[in-house]
Design a protein around this motif. Structure first.
Motif, PDB file in Angstrom:
ATOM      1  N   GLY A 191       5.866  72.343 -67.148  1.00  0.00           N
ATOM      2  CA  GLY A 191       6.985  72.720 -66.303  1.00  0.00           C
ATOM      3  C   GLY A 191       6.790  73.979 -65.490  1.00  0.00           C
ATOM      4  O   GLY A 191       7.729  74.443 -64.838  1.00  0.00           O
ATOM      5  N   THR A 192       5.577  74.549 -65.487  1.00  0.00           N
ATOM      6  CA  THR A 192       5.353  75.746 -64.668  1.00  0.00           C
ATOM      7  C   THR A 192       5.070  75.386 -63.210  1.00  0.00           C
ATOM      8  O   THR A 192       5.166  76.235 -62.331  1.00  0.00           O
ATOM      9  N   LEU A 193       4.696  74.126 -62.962  1.00  0.00           N
ATOM     10  CA  LEU A 193       4.564  73.602 -61.602  1.00  0.00           C
ATOM     11  C   LEU A 193       5.314  72.288 -61.531  1.00  0.00           C
ATOM     12  O   LEU A 193       5.489  71.604 -62.548  1.00  0.00           O
ATOM     13  N   ALA A 194       5.746  71.925 -60.328  1.00  0.00           N
ATOM     14  CA  ALA A 194       6.466  70.667 -60.121  1.00  0.00           C
ATOM     15  C   ALA A 194       5.768  69.863 -59.038  1.00  0.00           C
ATOM     16  O   ALA A 194       5.211  70.421 -58.081  1.00  0.00           O
ATOM     17  N   GLU A 195       5.797  68.544 -59.185  1.00  0.00           N
ATOM     18  CA  GLU A 195       5.169  67.647 -58.214  1.00  0.00           C
ATOM     19  C   GLU A 195       6.158  67.308 -57.103  1.00  0.00           C
ATOM     20  O   GLU A 195       7.323  67.008 -57.368  1.00  0.00           O
ATOM     21  N   LEU A 196       5.680  67.349 -55.859  1.00  0.00           N
ATOM     22  CA  LEU A 196       6.513  66.982 -54.712  1.00  0.00           C
ATOM     23  C   LEU A 196       6.280  65.521 -54.334  1.00  0.00           C
ATOM     24  O   LEU A 196       5.199  64.965 -54.568  1.00  0.00           O
ATOM     25  N   ALA A 197       7.296  64.927 -53.730  1.00  0.00           N
ATOM     26  CA  ALA A 197       7.265  63.499 -53.379  1.00  0.00           C
ATOM     27  C   ALA A 197       6.550  63.300 -52.050  1.00  0.00           C
ATOM     28  O   ALA A 197       7.164  62.964 -51.023  1.00  0.00           O
ATOM     29  N   TRP A 198       5.243  63.509 -52.061  1.00  0.00           N
ATOM     30  CA  TRP A 198       4.418  63.314 -50.863  1.00  0.00           C
ATOM     31  C   TRP A 198       3.019  62.922 -51.305  1.00  0.00           C
ATOM     32  O   TRP A 198       2.500  63.441 -52.299  1.00  0.00           O
ATOM     33  N   ARG A 199       2.400  62.009 -50.571  1.00  0.00           N
ATOM     34  CA  ARG A 199       1.047  61.567 -50.878  1.00  0.00           C
ATOM     35  C   ARG A 199       0.175  61.673 -49.629  1.00  0.00           C
ATOM     36  O   ARG A 199       0.619  61.326 -48.534  1.00  0.00           O
ATOM     37  N   PRO A 200      -1.048  62.140 -49.782  1.00  0.00           N
ATOM     38  CA  PRO A 200      -1.952  62.200 -48.623  1.00  0.00           C
ATOM     39  C   PRO A 200      -2.386  60.804 -48.211  1.00  0.00           C
ATOM     40  O   PRO A 200      -2.318  59.847 -48.990  1.00  0.00           O
ATOM     41  N   SER A 201      -2.869  60.684 -46.980  1.00  0.00           N
ATOM     42  CA  SER A 201      -3.322  59.391 -46.469  1.00  0.00           C
ATOM     43  C   SER A 201      -4.764  59.104 -46.869  1.00  0.00           C
ATOM     44  O   SER A 201      -5.258  58.005 -46.629  1.00  0.00           O
TER      45      SER A 201
END
Length: 303
Positions: free
Chosen positions: A254-264
């Protein structure tokens, strides 16, 4: 010409330092100097220009170097041919990068330390293009690459695993939990990343530039290491695109959070070596164990 003199010459020519060559060969510096002088005397020419504390190859040294490497390689092949049944032994010079050394290779290093003590692993921290060039020159035996391409001129390569990438931020970052996050929004925001030359950093920046427009250049706050990059992100300095394997612990904690974005783009962790090179037994062993351990870590069956 004695083989040991050519080995010493090749090492000095590769690192361009008598001191460093002596350390890597486990010789006294005076022994390295004496061996180079002996080789120069036998050939009747100087192989290095001494420029104060620096050295460089003379024209004669440049001409000798490819022959020295061929002779050393043939000697290694001869030793391998007559000693394959013996305990693996020898040095494997490996080009690698921080994300793999720190997060993929510890189990491999531990295995060789305990099970194959006569195999010495010499790790060289370099990024993609520098690693490929060193493999083509014969400076490295094996190179780890994390790149989108899996075909490389003059090299044999093997994909070990796809390397998923994840965009991370501090848990309190305003983009956390956002759906429909666009690349243009990222390009206009605060970005954190490793130095240019890292494949995923360069590809990420290219994708952001395309979204931002020709007159806009995304600005990165650059850190020298992945650990420093993660600390900067956790402190709220911006978002970063990193291999998932490097942030798995922080995401779980929980010290970092994942964002809802994916590279191409997609990256692959690969092993590479010079095309046409016959790998000695101890180098083949390294390839086999690398293949097995990385694929096990990724939940794939070993090929």
């Amino acid at each position: 010409m004695e083989l040991r003199l050519l080995v010493t010459f090749e090492k000095v020519a590769t690192v361009l330092s008598f001191t460093r060559a002596a350390a890597e060969l486990a010789y006294a510096q005076s022994s390295v100097t004496a061996q180079i002088r002996s080789l120069e005397a036998s050939l009747g020419t100087e192989l290095f220009d001494r420029l104060g504390s620096r050295i460089r190859l003379t024209e004669a040294g440049e001409r000798l170097l490819p022959y020295a490497r061929q002779i050393i390689a043939l000697a290694d092949e001869a030793r391998t041919a007559v000693a394959e049944a013996e305990e693996p032994a020898g040095t494997v010079t490996v080009g690698t990068m921080e994300s793999l050394t720190s997060y993929r290779l510890p189990a491999l290093l531990e295995l060789f330390h305990h099970r194959y003590p006569k195999v010495r692993l010499a790790l060289r921290p370099t990024l993609g293009d520098e690693t490929r060039q060193a493999l083509r020159r014969g400076t490295y035996d094996i190179g780890f690459l994390m790149e989108a391409e899996s075909e490389h001129e003059g090299l044999e390569s093997e994909v070990l695993t796809e390397e998923p990438l994840v965009l991370v931020a501090a848990p309190t970052h305003p983009l956390v939990g956002r759906d429909g996050l666009t690349t243009a929004e990222l390009a206009a925001g605060q970005l954190v990343g490793p130095e240019p030359g890292c494949a995923y950093r360069d590809l990420f920046e290219a994708e952001l530039r395309t979204a931002a427009g020709p007159d806009e250049r995304p600005v990165f706050l650059e850190f020298g290491t992945i650990e420093a990059t993660k600390s900067g992100v956790a402190a709220g300095l911006g978002v970063a695109l990193l291999p998932r394997v490097t942030v798995a612990r922080e995401l779980a904690g929980g010290t970092l959070a994942e964002l809802a974005w994916r590279p191409s783009f997609t990256l692959f962790t690969q092993l590479a070596w010079r095309r046409g090179k016959r790998l000695p037994a101890h180098v083949r062993l390294f390839v086999e164990q690398s293949r097995r351990l990385v694929r096990e870590q990724s939940g794939q069956p070993a090929a």
